[in-house]
Design a protein around this motif. Sequence first.
Motif, PDB file in Angstrom:
ATOM      1  N   ASN A  23       4.691   0.600   7.901  1.00 55.09           N
ATOM      2  CA  ASN A  23       5.621   1.729   7.937  1.00 55.09           C
ATOM      3  C   ASN A  23       7.045   1.302   7.605  1.00 55.09           C
ATOM      4  OD1 ASN A  23       3.857   3.944   8.674  1.00 55.09           O
ATOM      5  ND2 ASN A  23       3.664   2.940  10.663  1.00 55.09           N
ATOM      6  N   CYS A  24       7.244   0.931   6.346  1.00 54.32           N
ATOM      7  CA  CYS A  24       8.555   0.461   5.892  1.00 54.32           C
ATOM      8  C   CYS A  24       9.436   1.577   5.336  1.00 54.32           C
ATOM      9  CB  CYS A  24       8.374  -0.588   4.791  1.00 54.32           C
ATOM     10  SG  CYS A  24       7.495  -2.074   5.293  1.00 54.32           S
ATOM     11  N   GLU A  25       8.864   2.751   5.096  1.00 59.57           N
ATOM     12  CA  GLU A  25       9.552   3.732   4.264  1.00 59.57           C
ATOM     13  C   GLU A  25      10.878   4.218   4.841  1.00 59.57           C
ATOM     14  OE1 GLU A  25       6.289   5.607   6.659  1.00 59.57           O
ATOM     15  OE2 GLU A  25       6.326   4.141   5.046  1.00 59.57           O
ATOM     16  N   ALA A  34       3.439  -6.372  12.138  1.00 57.38           N
ATOM     17  CA  ALA A  34       4.659  -5.859  12.758  1.00 57.38           C
ATOM     18  C   ALA A  34       4.737  -4.370  12.483  1.00 57.38           C
ATOM     19  CB  ALA A  34       5.881  -6.575  12.205  1.00 57.38           C
ATOM     20  N   GLU A  35       4.709  -3.582  13.541  1.00 56.98           N
ATOM     21  CA  GLU A  35       4.799  -2.121  13.434  1.00 56.98           C
ATOM     22  C   GLU A  35       6.272  -1.736  13.422  1.00 56.98           C
ATOM     23  OE1 GLU A  35       4.904   1.211  12.830  1.00 56.98           O
ATOM     24  OE2 GLU A  35       2.776   0.983  13.305  1.00 56.98           O
ATOM     25  N   THR A  94       2.414  -4.857   2.882  1.00 55.89           N
ATOM     26  CA  THR A  94       3.281  -3.837   3.445  1.00 55.89           C
ATOM     27  C   THR A  94       2.702  -2.455   3.183  1.00 55.89           C
ATOM     28  OG1 THR A  94       4.658  -3.561   1.463  1.00 55.89           O
ATOM     29  CG2 THR A  94       5.259  -5.323   2.992  1.00 55.89           C
ATOM     30  N   THR A  95       3.062  -1.513   4.060  1.00 55.56           N
ATOM     31  CA  THR A  95       2.686  -0.118   3.852  1.00 55.56           C
ATOM     32  C   THR A  95       3.961   0.710   3.778  1.00 55.56           C
ATOM     33  OG1 THR A  95       2.557   0.606   6.172  1.00 55.56           O
ATOM     34  CG2 THR A  95       0.650  -0.552   5.277  1.00 55.56           C
ATOM     35  N   LEU A  99       0.861  -1.177   0.000  1.00 50.42           N
ATOM     36  CA  LEU A  99       0.000   0.000   0.000  1.00 50.42           C
ATOM     37  C   LEU A  99       0.898   1.227   0.000  1.00 50.42           C
ATOM     38  CD1 LEU A  99      -2.620  -1.068   2.717  1.00 50.42           C
ATOM     39  CD2 LEU A  99      -2.576  -1.603   0.275  1.00 50.42           C
ATOM     40  N   THR A 100       0.781   2.053  -1.021  1.00 51.05           N
ATOM     41  CA  THR A 100       1.624   3.242  -1.142  1.00 51.05           C
ATOM     42  C   THR A 100       0.784   4.494  -0.977  1.00 51.05           C
ATOM     43  OG1 THR A 100       1.348   3.312  -3.542  1.00 51.05           O
ATOM     44  CG2 THR A 100       3.232   2.066  -2.678  1.00 51.05           C
TER      45      THR A 100
END
Length: 1002
Positions: free
Chosen positions: A329-331, A277-278, A355-356, A251-252
């Motif tokens: 919140n992978c960014e 997983a945060e 993933t976000t 998700l972008t």
Amino acid sequence: MDIAVLGPVELRTGTGEVVPITGSRLRSLLILLALDAGRVVSVDRLIDGVWGDSPPSGAPNALQALVSRLRRAELRIEATATGYRLAIDRKNVDVFRFEESDPGDALKLWRGELEFPEAATAEAVRLRQLRLAAQKAWLAAEMTHRDVVPEVEALVAQHPLDEPLAALLIRALRATGRPGRALDAFEQTRRRLADQLGADPSPELAALHLELLHDGPRRGNLPVELSSFVGREADIHAVRTLLDTHRLVTLTGPGGSGKTRLSVEVGGRLPGPVWRAELAPVRDPAELPQAVLTALDLREQVVLGGAREPLTRLRDALAGREMVLVLDNCEHLIDAAARLADTLLRAAPGLRLLTTSREPLGLPGEALHPVEPLELPPPDADPATANGSAAVRLLLDRATGFTLTPATTAPVVRICRALDGMPLAIELAAARLRTLPAAVLADRLADRFRLLTGGSRAALPRHQTLRAVVDWSWDLLTEPERRLWRRLAAFPGGADVAAVEQVCDADLDLLSALVDKSLLVLGPDGRYRMLETIRGYGLERLAAAGETESMRVAIAGWLLARAREAEPHLRGAEQLTWMARLRAEHDNLHASVRAAIAAGDRATAVALVANLGWYWWMGGHRVDGTALCLDAVALDGPADSQELALAYTLAALNGVEGPLDFTEVREFFHRALELAEPSPDGHPGLRLVSPMAALYTAPEQDGVIAFGQALYDDPDPWLRAMARMIVGQVRLNFGEPAEVAEADLAAALAGFRAVGDRWGIGFTLSALADLTAARGDFARAVGWQREAIALVEEVGVREDLPQLSAKLAHQLWLSGDHEAAHRTLRRARRQASDSGVPEVMGSVHHAGATIARAEGRLDDARREIARAVELIADSTLAPQFRAIAASAQGLIEGAAGDLIAARARHEEALRIAIGTLDSPVIAQVLVGIADLARREGDPARAAYLLGAAVSVRGAVDRTVADADRVEAEARAALGDAAFDQAFHRGDGITLNPDNQHIFGTP
């Protein structure tokens, strides 16, 4: 011809053409003949079926006329002396194909309501029951890969008292992450049974209810949202569709667009386990695997030796699982997140990742779903049009007490459009609608958000948008409200009212003000939490105010006081209450330890780990706790010597099942011995150092027992019980008579019961159950083992449950309750899979191999033990397990007739077992070798080895069922006198490495 009666009656030719069967009587006749195709149906039954209570005067002739009409439809109907027979292959009648087909194919044959005559009512009831059974079976199978809840709910509405169907609904709800609704479904069924039948739920349904209560949380960790979900139903459908065909979906979108909330909503509607997983709190890319392990509640348990790298542990834990993992919140760690995702997807074929991130991970096969801003109303929208847009609906939903009127529509539209339809910005604005007129708010937004499109192009999009919204929110606060915000941000796990008042120096009015402004959320547990973005902003403001260090010290002092207060209660009757209190502060406690370590504050770090060590042991944080202990004691600087001694002691205890090898364990106990000043009024752990150090550094029987016995009169009742338990276990390991060890364990049990320590009661009961089973009293052993498991579950020590359940399964099997044994073994498999620890999974496979071999299923046993050996191949676990596994392989190959392979495995088992100095293990290995000797045609050597096994262990072990079988076979070959003579030649065999000669002829 084909006949279809499962629905409106149809007669079809070989080409599929439908032959008309007109008239209800003709259809009834065809149904009756088809239901008994190939068999004679009596004239009386046919007349009764066609005409019921009003047959015509010439009923036989009328029946013959109907038969003739069917014959004209090219059906072959033979007349007999008593009736008629439809001569047709039964496979051409859908009823018989239905009965022989798999559930999915069978259900396709059912086309509608049955037209059976009254005479065939019983058959109609039977077929409907079969259809219901097929529907249950089919939906149970479908449940593994899709959401079947609506279909099951429809069936439950038709069959409200069907308990297996209710159970299926409960499982379907649990599989799709809705445990609350599953519990509701059970309660509704229970009430219906009570009200309509005066009955209680069946044992199966009651057991499922208990499983739901105990195991439900293990199906995932998605948070329970406190607000409604607005405006994203189309996104949910699109993302679910992508997940059906792609293993990686990202998700972008910019910060504040709602990626996290959408991922949670999608996850909550997926079948099967979904874990999240945060990653926002993670700052170091190297910590990503550990962060995911922690989120999945996967903690490695290693009895001896060191732990594996977190990425290896995570990869191995997920390799055989089917689940969806949300990486949120992978960014900020995009490269590390991409590498982690690639590793996990390659290692785990059953894994899907959602993933976000602000940007794609950039992996092959990745499917992207942009999370767009919410739909905006047109600038000149009237109330009805405005209310139809998602952005306005979200604003109205979050603005408590605010309504859309002709007067407020224009400013509401301006607010939503000025905020670009970004959900977080809208929610923050909605908080102000409770205190500001909409027109005033709209005017202020116009000024504030000029920066949203005119800011630096070098800044990230999330910063351009989100920072402006949060800055604006900050600017609207009073100075006391700002102070509370930044101070509360220092609590990563949230805070309760007491912490707010005493650490943040704030009152309830300020607290309520931040809740009203949507900057804080009051959870159902009574704790106040911030969105991570809001907390991160607060931490920046805390640093700018120069309060970071003072808040660290204040929070550490607050948490240390709580840990010190809780610590003695963890060993008593109130341990559940105090464990729950520490769990509520878990994130804060660990963050405080890490902060003290980062600040070089050795005194605080050591004090915290010293008071958290037993919580880590019981709460399943042994690996993490050991790592924190290591970092704390490694610091330079002063620390309380007794707390330092306790920190070393607890690091060693946790480290035995964590990341320490024996050398480090011995070193830590040595340091603890040097520092400890045990006194009657001091911490009992300091008085426990001597026996534990003796056990792990110089395991000589007399020395360990002497140190333990010195504590038999200690003033602390818990320590007295602990000493008794240690001594009892040592006696068993060194082959002392079972009665002596049992006396110590019984005294330990009484002591633990007196103080109310469920952990101590449970583990002592399990040891006593093993002793009782060894004597052959399997019924009592099963009762004690079940009680032990219940207590350990109650405390929350989930990491030890698979082994306890596996032992219970074996004892159930020995007691003759084979069905319960297999049921318990299946539960142990689930528990082991949830643990993700290879050694734990291996122990359960070993239990499965033991039962399979006892049942004669040698292929199954061979597969089970091979998997166990594979799982422990690189393990640093105690060698006892490797010895037992090798012995099991030898027994299986012996039973299969491959005596060469059996001998190789038994030689390996003995070589390993002798080095362990563990009497029960050596004795069990000797029984396996005796089995080999008997199969090789040497019953005298078999008898000798059986005697040696009893000598080494100090007693007969009835749980090793092979001993009785080998004895019976050897006695039959030798006779009683010769057997007894050979058996007693094994007397005197001891724990001596030189005894490997027993493979030779005695």
